[in-house]
Design a protein around this motif. Structure first.
Motif, mmCIF file in Angstrom:
data_model
loop_
_atom_site.group_PDB
_atom_site.id
_atom_site.type_symbol
_atom_site.label_atom_id
_atom_site.label_comp_id
_atom_site.label_asym_id
_atom_site.label_seq_id
_atom_site.Cartn_x
_atom_site.Cartn_y
_atom_site.Cartn_z
ATOM 1 N N ALA A 103 0.829 -1.202 0.000
ATOM 2 C CA ALA A 103 0.000 0.000 0.000
ATOM 3 C C ALA A 103 0.865 1.254 0.000
ATOM 4 N N LEU A 104 1.963 1.225 0.760
ATOM 5 C CA LEU A 104 2.860 2.381 0.787
ATOM 6 C C LEU A 104 3.475 2.619 -0.585
ATOM 7 N N ASN A 105 3.853 1.550 -1.251
ATOM 8 C CA ASN A 105 4.419 1.686 -2.592
ATOM 9 C C ASN A 105 3.394 2.271 -3.563
ATOM 10 N N THR A 106 2.130 1.849 -3.433
ATOM 11 C CA THR A 106 1.070 2.388 -4.282
ATOM 12 C C THR A 106 0.862 3.873 -4.038
ATOM 13 N N VAL A 107 0.847 4.265 -2.764
ATOM 14 C CA VAL A 107 0.649 5.674 -2.415
ATOM 15 C C VAL A 107 1.796 6.520 -2.949
ATOM 16 N N ARG A 108 3.011 6.031 -2.807
ATOM 17 C CA ARG A 108 4.175 6.791 -3.283
ATOM 18 C C ARG A 108 4.128 7.013 -4.800
ATOM 19 N N GLN A 109 3.667 6.010 -5.527
ATOM 20 C CA GLN A 109 3.658 6.111 -6.991
ATOM 21 C C GLN A 109 2.748 7.219 -7.495
ATOM 22 N N VAL A 110 1.642 7.466 -6.795
ATOM 23 C CA VAL A 110 0.677 8.460 -7.280
ATOM 24 C C VAL A 110 0.832 9.808 -6.595
ATOM 25 N N MET A 111 1.802 9.932 -5.692
ATOM 26 C CA MET A 111 2.011 11.203 -5.013
ATOM 27 C C MET A 111 2.632 12.230 -5.948
ATOM 28 N N PRO A 112 2.266 13.496 -5.792
ATOM 29 C CA PRO A 112 2.998 14.547 -6.507
ATOM 30 C C PRO A 112 4.457 14.551 -6.077
ATOM 31 N N ALA A 113 5.327 15.043 -6.931
ATOM 32 C CA ALA A 113 6.768 15.005 -6.654
ATOM 33 C C ALA A 113 7.103 15.700 -5.346
ATOM 34 N N ARG A 114 6.423 16.820 -5.049
ATOM 35 C CA ARG A 114 6.747 17.572 -3.840
ATOM 36 C C ARG A 114 6.447 16.753 -2.579
ATOM 37 N N LEU A 115 5.347 15.956 -2.619
ATOM 38 C CA LEU A 115 5.004 15.128 -1.466
ATOM 39 C C LEU A 115 5.892 13.898 -1.394
ATOM 40 N N ARG A 116 6.220 13.324 -2.555
ATOM 41 C CA ARG A 116 7.064 12.139 -2.559
ATOM 42 C C ARG A 116 8.415 12.443 -1.929
ATOM 43 N N ARG A 117 8.947 13.626 -2.208
ATOM 44 C CA ARG A 117 10.233 14.003 -1.603
ATOM 45 C C ARG A 117 10.103 14.135 -0.094
ATOM 46 N N ARG A 118 8.978 14.696 0.370
ATOM 47 C CA ARG A 118 8.781 14.841 1.819
ATOM 48 C C ARG A 118 8.714 13.484 2.504
ATOM 49 N N VAL A 119 7.981 12.557 1.878
ATOM 50 C CA VAL A 119 7.824 11.232 2.477
ATOM 51 C C VAL A 119 9.130 10.456 2.439
ATOM 52 N N GLU A 120 9.869 10.556 1.328
ATOM 53 C CA GLU A 120 11.118 9.814 1.213
ATOM 54 C C GLU A 120 12.179 10.321 2.181
ATOM 55 N N THR A 121 12.116 11.594 2.556
ATOM 56 C CA THR A 121 13.061 12.114 3.553
ATOM 57 C C THR A 121 12.632 11.742 4.966
ATOM 58 N N LEU A 122 11.358 11.327 5.129
ATOM 59 C CA LEU A 122 10.856 10.944 6.440
ATOM 60 C C LEU A 122 10.805 9.427 6.519
ATOM 61 N N GLN A 123 11.969 8.809 6.577
ATOM 62 C CA GLN A 123 12.064 7.359 6.688
ATOM 63 C C GLN A 123 11.958 6.969 8.154
ATOM 64 N N VAL A 124 10.903 6.271 8.489
ATOM 65 C CA VAL A 124 10.633 5.889 9.876
ATOM 66 C C VAL A 124 11.028 4.434 10.077
ATOM 67 N N THR A 125 11.844 4.174 11.086
ATOM 68 C CA THR A 125 12.183 2.807 11.464
ATOM 69 C C THR A 125 11.400 2.459 12.723
ATOM 70 N N ALA A 126 10.468 1.534 12.600
ATOM 71 C CA ALA A 126 9.631 1.157 13.732
ATOM 72 C C ALA A 126 10.376 0.140 14.589
#
Length: 340
Positions: A103-126
């Motif tokens: 699901a995360l991969n699906t969400v990332r694929q359709v995100m605008p570039a500006r949001l994808r960069r924000r999410v990719e910089t916010l790598q969370v290790t649980a």
């Protein structure tokens, strides 16, 4: 006026924002005529969005549930929140790690570039807190069954595997009859899932580990929900795991004491999750703490490795004396064995 494609996206976003929309209000928000709104609604229906007409003086529309999940629109904050939640899904214990990753991969694929960069910089290790035993995974179908019974307020029957005998690591069942309960809440606590229910055979509240539940079908008759002790599920579950019955007026832990420690309050705070710390000076503080038993509370306070003044109650002082004798005996026995 917006182009048709942009207007359709705006209409869809509005329909997702609230349950019912009067047609006139939609037309006003989109700056179009009510007739254009009707045509746009028909276009969205053709794309698979289940939009129903709402009857009434004003008329209107509602985005209803369909047979499949249509494409959804998220604003920036919602998209980031969804991505973060999917990254920490591994700590839920619900057995959805692989699905969450897809699901995360699906969400990332359709995100605008500006949001994808924000999410990719916010790598969370649980990372979960270390535990003596790994948290068991719960079959997602079991969670869905329990959740359905809670929502429908229907009596639930299930087989319940008791805790494994010490040292075996294997659960067992003594051919016990199925449990019959009125399910009230499905909750998580410490990485595990629990069902909070009224046990019809024991005439009392119980908490059941979801990973030990094997639901039976069909479910039973509907019931009227009871009021939980303590007023809400969070207070009830917390009190149960602290050894209290959760009744009104209970303060949680069955044993609660107050001491003064020769340590700065900031130091004590770093190692106290549920205690109340009050600063009395640069190197002195008051601590109110609870535990399952008085010896357990005294032992917990001893971990601070500082001089302790017991404010009360007497049971805590007696527990310190009891542990002092026990530790003294342990030290004496150790010296005796070394001498031999």
């Amino acid at each position: 006026m917006q182009k048709t494609s942009a207007r359709l996206l705006s209409l869809l976003s509005l329909l997702q924002a609230r349950r019912d929309w009067p047609g006139a209000l939609l037309a006003d928000r989109l700056d179009v005529s009510p007739r254009t709104v009707r045509r746009d609604v028909d276009r969205l229906r053709e794309l698979g969005y289940p939009i129903v007409a709402v009857k009434g003086p004003d008329g209107g529309y509602r985005l209803d549930a369909g047979t499949q999940l249509p494409p959804l629109l998220f604003d920036d904050d919602q998209a980031v929140a969804l991505a973060v939640a999917l990254q920490i899904a591994t700590t839920t214990g619900a057995g959805i790690e692989e699905a969450a990753a897809r699901a995360l991969n699906t969400v990332r694929q359709v995100m605008p570039a500006r949001l994808r960069r924000r999410v990719e910089t916010l790598q969370v290790t649980a990372v979960e807190r270390p535990a003596a035993r790994p948290h068991p995974q719960v079959d997602s179908s079991v969670l869905m069954t329990l959740g359905d019974a809670v929502h429908a307020r229907e009596v639930l029957r299930f087989d319940y595997t008791r805790a494994s005998p010490a040292g075996t690591g294997v659960g067992h069942s003594a051919e016990a009859p199925p449990r019959r309960v009125q399910p009230h809440h499905l909750v998580t606590w410490g990485g595990r899932w629990y069902l909070v229910a009224w046990d019809l055979d024991r005439d009392d509240w119980r908490t059941f580990r979801a990973d030990r539940i094997s639901p039976r079908t069909p479910t039973g008759p509907r019931f009227t929900p009871r009021e939980l002790p303590g007023g809400n599920v969070a207070a009830f579950v917390t009190s149960r795991f602290q050894g209290s019955d959760g009744s009104s007026g209970s303060d949680g832990w069955p044993c609660r004491g107050e001491v003064i420690l020769d340590l700065p309050a900031a130091v004590v705070l770093r190692h106290t999750r549920e205690g109340i710390v009050e600063e009395l000076g640069p190197d002195r503080c008051r601590l109110v703490l609870g535990s399952w038993s008085w010896p357990g509370l005294a032992a917990a306070l001893g971990r601070f490795d500082a001089d302790i003044e017991v404010v009360g109650p007497t049971e805590l002082k007696d527990a310190f004396a009891h542990l002092a004798r026990r530790y003294a005996n342990a030290a004496t026995d150790g010296l005796t064995q070394e001498a031999q």
